[in-house]
Design an enzyme around this catalytic site. Structure first.
Site, PDB file in Angstrom:
ATOM      1  N   LYS A 204      27.426 -10.247  20.894  1.00 19.08           N
ATOM      2  CA  LYS A 204      28.725 -10.887  20.679  1.00 19.08           C
ATOM      3  C   LYS A 204      29.839  -9.880  20.952  1.00 19.08           C
ATOM      4  CE  LYS A 204      31.054 -13.510  16.960  1.00 19.08           C
ATOM      5  NZ  LYS A 204      30.877 -13.969  15.556  1.00 19.08           N
ATOM      6  N   SER A 279      31.620 -18.653  15.129  1.00 22.29           N
ATOM      7  CA  SER A 279      32.242 -17.914  16.220  1.00 22.29           C
ATOM      8  C   SER A 279      31.239 -17.249  17.168  1.00 22.29           C
ATOM      9  CB  SER A 279      33.174 -16.833  15.643  1.00 22.29           C
ATOM     10  OG  SER A 279      32.451 -15.898  14.839  1.00 22.29           O
ATOM     11  N   SER A 303      29.022 -18.372  11.072  1.00 18.95           N
ATOM     12  CA  SER A 303      28.948 -18.077  12.505  1.00 18.95           C
ATOM     13  C   SER A 303      27.554 -17.731  13.010  1.00 18.95           C
ATOM     14  CB  SER A 303      29.912 -16.939  12.850  1.00 18.95           C
ATOM     15  OG  SER A 303      31.235 -17.302  12.531  1.00 18.95           O
TER      16      SER A 303
END
Length: 610
Positions: A204, A279, A303
């Site tokens: 990420k 996210s 997330s």
């Protein structure tokens, strides 16, 4: 029959008109408050000097009255009784009459199908692949090259890769292959020293990879790549892993949808019109489309659980402080931050969660017995279908079916009754979760003063720019400031009472789960929705924030596909330091229901859509 149809359309029309009027009134009130705020703070520039004193007196009186009214309203809102909760849900649902048709039109051209994977390498778990590398059955370069090829194939469909490092990854893979060819160490010795040997991974973008983008979806006038690896990336590299790309995230990880003003929108590999969640949506999209075998993300409000649910893979929110959070953007000065914020693994195969959790745990981490065998027959199983808050929507039929399948499997296979868990005052957890997370101090955000991390710059310039479409920041990053200020202004005495209730709820969960029980809990009321519809569904975050606030480890586990081919999964929850229990149950469900299913499998063998 005609009368019934007429009445139905008439009622729907009245409902729509009423909602439209309410939205317009709400918008006018909001805009008026902003304009009044600007004028009141700048009256000396607008009015002549001789009016200054009367205006100050009038302003003071009005403010005193408003403070009195707002304190009453704030207290009543803070109390969050059943009526207020339902009203809150109703007010938010009003947005649907604008957002729903708008999202239909903005998504109408997203009709391309992400091609399913065909390379056999892409169907093997990370655990299997690294064993094959050590046994010289396959080279690291073959695996890395296969995943790079797949990334190039699927990224035009999902838009998940912020920045690749393909050439560097191939060089690193070749170096590993040379080392393996020349070493006299056994496969067992290599496994002990390099448990991730030769495996590609994705990361990420909010987690620092040296030399790669680490802007976390924020628009900057210059490129500022990460100066060094985050703590978990250092551990991954030391264990033999090879980062091949960093993946998309909403700006500063502040959304349950994955889009920003740098890369744009990440789409769901099962349906381009639908969200991957957020996210960690970029990671989830890439992994579920078989363009990555394993990845790492972060979680403070779901997330590591919502994106895996929407994309049919596994994610794990670990026991707090199991992994270091050093090197993540945004960071935080609050010492309690790591009680709620965690980094964790995402994978297509449940066994890879344990592998990553063991390898990347930080020195001095809580003791979690990942290698301890778990006897499913000795476990207690509980379930809940929500938190009873009246704020979140009840689970839909697809999620209910998935929950029932999981419960029935445990009952029919092990003759274990899955009991409903009832926790007194659980209806307060929606509010507690939001309040606890928003009470975290000094999280880096767009209002953070660069000269003093503990102070904020003025919010209003960015709020006004956003209102007129002139801001480079995403909506929730801008809204975070006013929202934080609002909750900080609510009565402190009531928050203390909430914390007392919170402590009681925590102790009840701890007692019920003990060291030999898991809880089955919905991840979200519905499968992946169309892009941007989170703006009238965000109150359902309570399904996720409850366990963020409680600090419990959770595994997101896929159960099945809906009739529309969309993944549905559930959360498996255990007490702190019992991560091995949730993963063991996830492995059991994977064996029972098949786990990850390739997206658009029906296209295999057909001409791929361009």
């Amino acid at each position: 029959m005609i009368n019934k149809i007429f009445n139905s359309y008439f009622n729907a029309s009245v409902n729509i008109c009423t909602r439209a009027v309410l939205i317009i009134i709400s918008a006018i009130i909001y805009q008026t408050f902003v304009i009044v705020e600007v004028f009141l703070n700048s009256f000396n520039l607008v009015y002549p000097p001789y009016l200054a004193k009367p205006i100050v007196l009038m302003q003071s009186t009005v403010i005193d009255i408003l403070k009195c009214i707002l304190s009453i309203l704030a207290y009543e809102t803070a109390m969050m009784n059943g009526f207020v909760r339902r009203l809150l849900r109703f007010m938010v649902s009003l947005l649907a009459i604008i957002v729903y048709p708008l999202t239909f039109f903005v998504n109408i051209k997203r009709t391309r199908k992400c091609p399913p994977p065909v390379n056999p390498i892409l169907f093997k778990s990370a655990t299997t692949l690294t064993m094959m590398i050590r046994n010289k059955e396959i080279t690291s370069e073959e695996i890395v090259a296969a995943y790079i090829e797949r990334c190039k194939e699927v990224n035009p469909y999902v838009n998940a890769i912020v920045e690749p490092r393909y050439e560097a990854a191939i060089r690193e893979a070749r170096s590993i292959d040379k080392m393996i060819a020349s070493t006299d160490k056994s496969a067992e010795e290599l496994a002990k020293e390099y448990p991730l040997l030769g495996l590609p991974m994705t990361v990420k973008e909010s987690i620092a990879v040296e030399g790669m983008s680490n802007d976390c979806g924020t628009v900057y006038p210059y490129r500022n790549p990460a100066k060094s690896d985050a703590a978990i990336i250092k551990l991954a590299r030391a264990a033999g892993a090879i980062p091949i790309a960093v993946t998309n995230t909403p700006q500063l990880c502040m959304n349950w949808e994955t889009y920003n003003n740098v890369l744009g929108l990440t789409t769901n590999p099962y349906d381009q019109q639908r969200t991957t969640g957020g996210s960690s949506g970029g990671e989830a999209a890439l992994i579920s489309s078989a363009a990555s075998v394993m990845g790492v993300g972060s979680d403070i409000a779901g997330s590591l659980r919502l994106p895996p649910m929407f994309t049919g893979i596994f994610g794990h929110k670990p026991t707090p402080k199991l992994w270091s959070v050093a090197g993540h953007v945004p960071d935080c000065l609050d010492p309690d931050f790591e009680e709620y914020f965690t980094l964790g693994p995402i994978a297509r195969y449940a066994e890879d969660l344990s592998l990553l959790l063991k390898v990347l745990k930080q020195p001095g981490a809580p003791d979690v017995p990942f290698d301890k065998p778990v006897d499913i027959t000795k476990l207690k199983f509980y379930y809940m279908e929500g938190d009873g808050s009246n704020v979140s929507n009840s689970i839909g039929s697809d999620v209910k079916n998935a929950m029932n399948r999981a419960k029935s499997y445990i009952k029919n296979t092990y003759n274990i009754e899955v009991q409903e868990l009832k926790i007194k005052n659980i209806e307060h957890m929606w509010e507690i979760g939001i309040r606890v997370l928003l009470n975290i101090r000094d999280v880096r955000n767009i209002y953070t003063d660069p000269e003093n991390r503990e102070k904020w710059i003025s919010m209003w310039p960015d709020v006004l720019k956003k209102m007129f479409g002139l801001s480079n920041h995403n909506f929730l990053c801008v809204a975070y400031g006013p929202l934080k200020k609002f909750f900080d202004a609510l009565p402190k005495s009531y928050y203390k009472n909430l914390l007392t209730i919170f402590d009681e709820i925590k102790s009840k969960f701890e007692k019920a789960l003990s060291d030999n029980a898991v809880l089955l809990f919905p991840t979200f009321p519905y499968p992946a929705h169309k892009h941007y519809r989170i703006y009238y569904k965000f109150l359902n975050c309570g399904y996720l924030t409850i366990f963020s606030a409680l600090g419990l480890p959770v595994t997101a586990c896929p159960i099945e596909l809906t009739n529309k081919g969309l993944p549905v999964g559930i959360q498996i929850v255990a007490n702190k330091c019992n991560d091995h229990l949730t993963i063991a149950v996830a492995k059991e469900f994977e064996k029972a229901f098949g786990g990850w299913v390739p997206p658009n499998k029906e296209l295999e063998g057909y001409i791929k859509t361009a």
